[in-house]
Motif scaffolding. Structure first.
Motif, mmCIF file in Angstrom:
data_model
loop_
_atom_site.group_PDB
_atom_site.id
_atom_site.type_symbol
_atom_site.label_atom_id
_atom_site.label_comp_id
_atom_site.label_asym_id
_atom_site.label_seq_id
_atom_site.Cartn_x
_atom_site.Cartn_y
_atom_site.Cartn_z
ATOM 1 N N PRO A 117 24.517 41.397 37.375
ATOM 2 C CA PRO A 117 25.367 40.188 37.393
ATOM 3 C C PRO A 117 26.803 40.476 37.829
ATOM 4 O O PRO A 117 27.756 39.903 37.289
ATOM 5 N N SER A 118 26.961 41.341 38.813
ATOM 6 C CA SER A 118 28.307 41.746 39.256
ATOM 7 C C SER A 118 29.110 40.566 39.775
ATOM 8 O O SER A 118 30.332 40.488 39.565
ATOM 9 N N ALA A 119 28.448 39.635 40.468
ATOM 10 C CA ALA A 119 29.152 38.484 41.027
ATOM 11 C C ALA A 119 29.809 37.666 39.923
ATOM 12 O O ALA A 119 30.959 37.228 40.050
ATOM 13 N N PHE A 120 29.100 37.449 38.825
ATOM 14 C CA PHE A 120 29.643 36.637 37.740
ATOM 15 C C PHE A 120 30.636 37.416 36.887
ATOM 16 O O PHE A 120 31.535 36.822 36.290
ATOM 17 N N GLU A 121 30.472 38.723 36.814
ATOM 18 C CA GLU A 121 31.475 39.536 36.126
ATOM 19 C C GLU A 121 32.801 39.492 36.879
ATOM 20 O O GLU A 121 33.878 39.426 36.263
ATOM 21 N N SER A 122 32.724 39.525 38.210
ATOM 22 C CA SER A 122 33.942 39.385 39.011
ATOM 23 C C SER A 122 34.534 37.990 38.857
ATOM 24 O O SER A 122 35.765 37.831 38.779
ATOM 25 N N ALA A 123 33.649 36.991 38.787
ATOM 26 C CA ALA A 123 34.128 35.620 38.612
ATOM 27 C C ALA A 123 34.822 35.455 37.259
ATOM 28 O O ALA A 123 35.842 34.752 37.159
ATOM 29 N N GLN A 124 34.296 36.104 36.225
ATOM 30 C CA GLN A 124 34.932 36.036 34.916
ATOM 31 C C GLN A 124 36.365 36.546 34.975
ATOM 32 O O GLN A 124 37.257 35.954 34.364
ATOM 33 N N ALA A 125 36.575 37.629 35.707
ATOM 34 C CA ALA A 125 37.916 38.190 35.825
ATOM 35 C C ALA A 125 38.861 37.220 36.550
ATOM 36 O O ALA A 125 40.031 37.081 36.175
ATOM 37 N N ARG A 126 38.351 36.518 37.549
ATOM 38 C CA ARG A 126 39.194 35.577 38.296
ATOM 39 C C ARG A 126 39.424 34.272 37.547
ATOM 40 O O ARG A 126 40.385 33.551 37.833
ATOM 41 N N LEU A 127 38.544 33.967 36.608
ATOM 42 C CA LEU A 127 38.664 32.713 35.853
ATOM 43 C C LEU A 127 39.545 32.843 34.612
ATOM 44 O O LEU A 127 39.818 31.851 33.936
ATOM 45 N N GLN A 128 39.941 34.060 34.286
ATOM 46 C CA GLN A 128 40.785 34.281 33.108
ATOM 47 C C GLN A 128 42.157 33.653 33.305
ATOM 48 O O GLN A 128 42.718 33.709 34.370
#
Length: 253
Positions: A242-253
């Motif tokens: 789930p790397s795509a969503f882990e990266s998205a989590q970082a950008r959504l913080q």
């Protein structure tokens, strides 16, 4: 178990078992007249082996393409989620805060709840992903647009959420599709018949014959192992993280 060790067990297990059967046929079975049957057996093997090779190639190519598409699709879903959140930031309160919270929760639910379910081959995942997506859509739909720029941002956010919806559906479909039981039966039965026919061949050099059929059995077993590993893109040897969503989590913080 390590994937390489599992693959070696599949390959050498099939090769050794086939070698033992070929040896017993040579040792105990009727060998008189087998050389005369080589031409007829060879013609049948050409048909059966050719059809089986086409089926195996079709399945493997489809699985390879499906795995690549599933990985690309996960990034499409995550990127559109971030884009929808950024577009919604321009719509004012309380819409921007609600979409910000729901998008963060959505990405976390995909990573922590849905991904483990997809690894098990389940397309009916746990969590409130669908509900959160619907609440984001409703929040954007009822947001007031005071000028053309905000209206364009609203349309953009709604379009991105629709792209998230489509990518999400494709992701869940990929987890639940796999290889059907009927297709597995055809693959296994075809492999057995493709190995059984050369066992009927005869010749003056039994060791060479045993080595040939063992290599054939090992090769077919390797291809079946690859099929098994690729049938679910979220588990096995081609496991998509789930790397795509882990990266998205970082950008959504």
């Amino acid at each position: 178990m390590n994937i390489y060790l599992s693959g070696l067990i599949w390959v050498f297990g099939a090769a050794i078992a086939t070698a033992a059967v070929a040896y017993l046929i040579r040792r105990v079975g009727e060998t008189q007249g087998t050389v005369d049957n080589n031409e007829a057996a060879g013609q049948v093997f050409t048909i059966v082996g050719g059809l089986h090779a086409v089926l195996l190639a079709f399945v493997l190519i489809s699985l390879f393409d499906g795995t690549s598409a599933a990985e690309d699709n996960s990034y499409t879903e995550a990127e559109n989620l971030v884009a929808a959140r950024w577009a919604a930031d321009s719509l004012g309160e309380p819409t921007s805060s609600e979409v910000r919270r729901l998008s963060t929760e959505y990405a976390a639910a995909v990573v922590e709840q849905e991904w483990p379910d997809m690894e098990q081959g389940n397309d009916d995942v746990s969590g409130d992903g669908w509900s959160m997506l619907e609440r984001m859509r409703a929040a954007v739909a009822k947001a007031p647009a005071e000028d053309d720029w905000q209206n364009n941002q609203k349309i953009d956010a709604a379009g991105k959420l629709w792209d998230v919806y489509q990518a999400r559906q494709e992701r869940l479909n990929a987890a639940g599709n796999g290889v059907s039981d009927v297709l597995w039966f055809a693959l296994i039965a075809g492999s057995v018949m493709s190995v059984a026919l050369p066992l009927l061949f005869g010749g003056p050099r039994p060791v060479t014959h045993i080595v040939i059929v063992s290599i054939l059995a090992g090769t077919l077993s390797l291809l079946l192992f690859a099929t098994h590993q690729l049938q679910n893109p979220y588990s096995g040897g081609a496991k998509i993280e789930p790397s795509a969503f882990e990266s998205a989590q970082a950008r959504l913080q």
